[in-house]
Design a protein around this motif. Structure first.
Motif, PDB file in Angstrom:
ATOM      1  N   HIS A 225     -51.974 -39.094  68.753  1.00  0.00           N
ATOM      2  CA  HIS A 225     -51.261 -38.033  69.605  1.00  0.00           C
ATOM      3  C   HIS A 225     -52.247 -37.163  70.889  1.00  0.00           C
ATOM      4  CE1 HIS A 225     -50.022 -34.187  70.407  1.00  0.00           C
ATOM      5  NE2 HIS A 225     -48.739 -34.303  70.652  1.00  0.00           N
ATOM      6  N   ASN A 226     -53.483 -37.050  70.427  1.00  0.00           N
ATOM      7  CA  ASN A 226     -54.250 -36.241  71.563  1.00  0.00           C
ATOM      8  C   ASN A 226     -54.937 -37.164  72.766  1.00  0.00           C
ATOM      9  OD1 ASN A 226     -54.273 -34.019  70.035  1.00  0.00           O
ATOM     10  ND2 ASN A 226     -56.250 -34.759  68.749  1.00  0.00           N
ATOM     11  N   LEU A 227     -55.411 -38.416  71.837  1.00  0.00           N
ATOM     12  CA  LEU A 227     -55.308 -39.206  73.014  1.00  0.00           C
ATOM     13  C   LEU A 227     -53.812 -39.941  74.966  1.00  0.00           C
ATOM     14  CD1 LEU A 227     -57.072 -41.374  70.907  1.00  0.00           C
ATOM     15  CD2 LEU A 227     -58.113 -40.057  72.548  1.00  0.00           C
ATOM     16  N   VAL A 228     -52.943 -39.777  73.473  1.00  0.00           N
ATOM     17  CA  VAL A 228     -52.239 -39.781  74.694  1.00  0.00           C
ATOM     18  C   VAL A 228     -51.083 -38.726  74.980  1.00  0.00           C
ATOM     19  CG1 VAL A 228     -49.591 -40.072  74.521  1.00  0.00           C
ATOM     20  CG2 VAL A 228     -50.481 -41.428  73.051  1.00  0.00           C
ATOM     21  N   VAL A 229     -51.346 -37.593  74.621  1.00  0.00           N
ATOM     22  CA  VAL A 229     -50.836 -36.290  75.471  1.00  0.00           C
ATOM     23  C   VAL A 229     -52.079 -36.633  76.662  1.00  0.00           C
ATOM     24  CG1 VAL A 229     -51.994 -33.667  75.513  1.00  0.00           C
ATOM     25  CG2 VAL A 229     -50.451 -34.925  73.468  1.00  0.00           C
ATOM     26  N   SER A 230     -53.680 -36.769  77.125  1.00  0.00           N
ATOM     27  CA  SER A 230     -54.319 -36.734  77.485  1.00  0.00           C
ATOM     28  C   SER A 230     -54.275 -37.584  78.434  1.00  0.00           C
ATOM     29  CB  SER A 230     -56.099 -36.258  77.287  1.00  0.00           C
ATOM     30  OG  SER A 230     -56.118 -37.684  76.325  1.00  0.00           O
ATOM     31  N   GLY A 231     -54.267 -38.778  78.446  1.00  0.00           N
ATOM     32  CA  GLY A 231     -53.706 -40.308  79.437  1.00  0.00           C
ATOM     33  C   GLY A 231     -54.505 -40.839  78.709  1.00  0.00           C
ATOM     34  N   GLU A 232     -55.662 -40.858  77.550  1.00  0.00           N
ATOM     35  CA  GLU A 232     -55.900 -41.200  77.197  1.00  0.00           C
ATOM     36  C   GLU A 232     -55.290 -43.178  77.319  1.00  0.00           C
ATOM     37  OE1 GLU A 232     -60.284 -40.061  76.489  1.00  0.00           O
ATOM     38  OE2 GLU A 232     -58.922 -38.485  76.220  1.00  0.00           O
ATOM     39  N   ARG A 233     -55.121 -42.166  76.531  1.00  0.00           N
ATOM     40  CA  ARG A 233     -53.794 -44.068  75.932  1.00  0.00           C
ATOM     41  C   ARG A 233     -52.594 -43.364  76.375  1.00  0.00           C
ATOM     42  NH1 ARG A 233     -57.778 -46.276  75.756  1.00  0.00           N
ATOM     43  NH2 ARG A 233     -58.644 -47.176  74.072  1.00  0.00           N
ATOM     44  N   PRO A 241     -43.637 -33.821  63.442  1.00  0.00           N
ATOM     45  CA  PRO A 241     -44.322 -32.404  64.184  1.00  0.00           C
ATOM     46  C   PRO A 241     -45.419 -32.018  65.440  1.00  0.00           C
ATOM     47  CG  PRO A 241     -44.681 -32.801  61.691  1.00  0.00           C
ATOM     48  CD  PRO A 241     -44.796 -34.391  62.058  1.00  0.00           C
ATOM     49  N   LEU A 242     -46.267 -33.060  65.734  1.00  0.00           N
ATOM     50  CA  LEU A 242     -47.234 -32.697  67.067  1.00  0.00           C
ATOM     51  C   LEU A 242     -46.441 -33.614  68.346  1.00  0.00           C
ATOM     52  CD1 LEU A 242     -51.174 -33.923  65.496  1.00  0.00           C
ATOM     53  CD2 LEU A 242     -49.653 -31.579  65.914  1.00  0.00           C
ATOM     54  N   ILE A 243     -45.923 -34.402  68.322  1.00  0.00           N
ATOM     55  CA  ILE A 243     -44.969 -35.370  68.899  1.00  0.00           C
ATOM     56  C   ILE A 243     -44.009 -33.411  68.865  1.00  0.00           C
ATOM     57  CG2 ILE A 243     -43.618 -36.598  69.986  1.00  0.00           C
ATOM     58  CD1 ILE A 243     -44.835 -38.269  67.839  1.00  0.00           C
ATOM     59  N   LEU A 244     -42.928 -33.431  68.487  1.00  0.00           N
ATOM     60  CA  LEU A 244     -41.917 -32.730  68.869  1.00  0.00           C
ATOM     61  C   LEU A 244     -42.697 -31.462  69.406  1.00  0.00           C
ATOM     62  CD1 LEU A 244     -39.103 -33.557  65.865  1.00  0.00           C
ATOM     63  CD2 LEU A 244     -39.713 -34.652  68.321  1.00  0.00           C
ATOM     64  N   SER A 245     -42.963 -30.562  69.082  1.00  0.00           N
ATOM     65  CA  SER A 245     -43.761 -29.349  69.068  1.00  0.00           C
ATOM     66  C   SER A 245     -43.804 -29.715  70.527  1.00  0.00           C
ATOM     67  CB  SER A 245     -44.712 -28.827  68.489  1.00  0.00           C
ATOM     68  OG  SER A 245     -44.578 -27.578  68.593  1.00  0.00           O
ATOM     69  N   ASP A 246     -45.444 -30.484  70.571  1.00  0.00           N
ATOM     70  CA  ASP A 246     -46.039 -30.252  72.406  1.00  0.00           C
ATOM     71  C   ASP A 246     -44.452 -30.854  73.274  1.00  0.00           C
ATOM     72  OD1 ASP A 246     -48.152 -29.824  71.556  1.00  0.00           O
ATOM     73  OD2 ASP A 246     -48.733 -31.540  71.715  1.00  0.00           O
TER      74      ASP A 246
END
Length: 349
Positions: A225-233, A241-246
């Protein structure tokens, strides 16, 4: 596998939060007795891989607010790291933790069979969502302390909804070469169960095809999830929950895909250690995990509340509205070593 979990979708009303907090101040007789005993012990140490460190710290803060005089110490790491630490403590007969929460209930079964868990039926069990209560140990060696479906995350700045994967096998498409992130089954309990599920569905060829796409492999399931958020992946295996919350807070350009071949539904489990240094504080904390404060805290963070009657966060889909799959406890224990070994051989890590 569909689950008939019934929740009311919508915003958690302010009056409901106020009511829950007010009611929490009025302890039952059993709760007061535990609280007094816990205050004498002074603290509780919670081993946890079920949530992120930040979320676990928030749960501890709520506990300390309600039960003044009882400190709450979080020891958070990935599932296998926490489990191995506890195994070493048990072997040395020097247990430091009081209770453990994990996304792999197979770990709880192993601890139960080793005689390392204490039986306890929290008073708040009576108010749980019945289907979630049914997932726990029938002899009260552990409770269900959460459900966090594993789904697909994608970066909305880099991938359109039409382009996003629709199912797990889309991860093997060459267009995602160098753009996929997954976790490691030797470190994350929930990733271990996901690996078993994918091997059951498609055979090991699925992972051999993903390997050709040069995925980024993290230890925790949250790493993708963190890599997708940063755009690295661009796409990843990630907890819902992490996806929906962000996405709801617009903190990150991320969106969810509910895979057509099934989201993994790993029930999180919490058990009290038989040799816990602070047994009464552990019992108080486990009961608190099923109380109104945590149910409302879960709902605010786009997690499924354990307590019946607590509404879901806005836009959150009931569990019975999309396809989910689960891995049985015994099945997970028997199959995990094999898929861990194959994963290391295939990916070289």
């Amino acid at each position: 596998m569909k689950h008939a979990f019934k929740y009311v979708a919508g915003i958690v009303p302010a009056f409901l939060l106020a009511t829950g907090i007010a009611a929490a101040a009025e302890m039952t007789a059993a709760e007061k007795q535990l609280y007094e005993a816990a205050r004498k012990e002074g603290s509780v140490t919670w081993y946890v891989s079920q949530t992120t460190t930040e979320f676990a710290d928030g749960m501890c803060a709520l506990f300390k607010k309600k039960y003044a005089g009882v400190e709450c110490n979080v020891v958070r790491a990935s599932g296998q790291v926490i489990f191995q630490r506890l195994v070493q403590e048990l072997q040395a007969k020097a247990v430091q933790g009081d209770l453990m929460s994990t996304n792999d209930d197979g770990q709880m079964l192993q601890l139960k069979e080793q005689g390392a868990l204490a039986q306890f039926a929290p008073e708040n069990l009576k108010d749980m969502v019945p289907e979630l209560r049914a997932l726990a140990d029938k002899e009260n060696y552990w409770i269900t302390s959460g459900v966090s479906p594993l789904v697909i995350a994608y970066n909305t700045r880099l991938v359109t909804e039409a382009e996003a994967p629709k199912n797990w096998t889309d991860f093997t498409d060459p267009k995602w070469k160098g753009q996929v992130a997954i976790g490691h089954p030797s470190f994350s309990g929930s990733v271990g169960l996901w690996t078993i599920m994918m091997n059951d569905l498609y055979g090991w060829h699925f992972f051999e095809k993903i390997e050709k796409n040069q995925p980024q492999i993290g230890r925790s399931v949250a790493d993708g999830h963190n890599l997708v958020v940063s755009g690295e992946r661009k796409v990843a295996l990630a907890p819902l929950p992490l996806i929906l919350s962000d996405a709801a807070s617009k903190k990150a350009p991320v969106a969810v895909v509910y895979p057509t071949d099934g989201a993994l539904l790993p029930p999180s489990a919490t058990g009290i250690l038989k040799d816990a240094p602070h047994p009464n504080a552990a019992r108080l904390f486990e009961n608190f995990l099923l109380g109104p404060e945590i149910a409302e805290y879960f709902a605010r963070d786009y997690r499924y509340p354990l307590r019946a009657g607590v509404p879901l966060a806005p836009g959150m889909r009931p569990l019975d509205s999309y396809k989910t799959k689960s891995i049985g406890t015994s099945e997970g224990i028997s199959k995990l070593p094999d898929v861990q070994a194959k994963f290391r051989d295939t990916f070289g890590i």
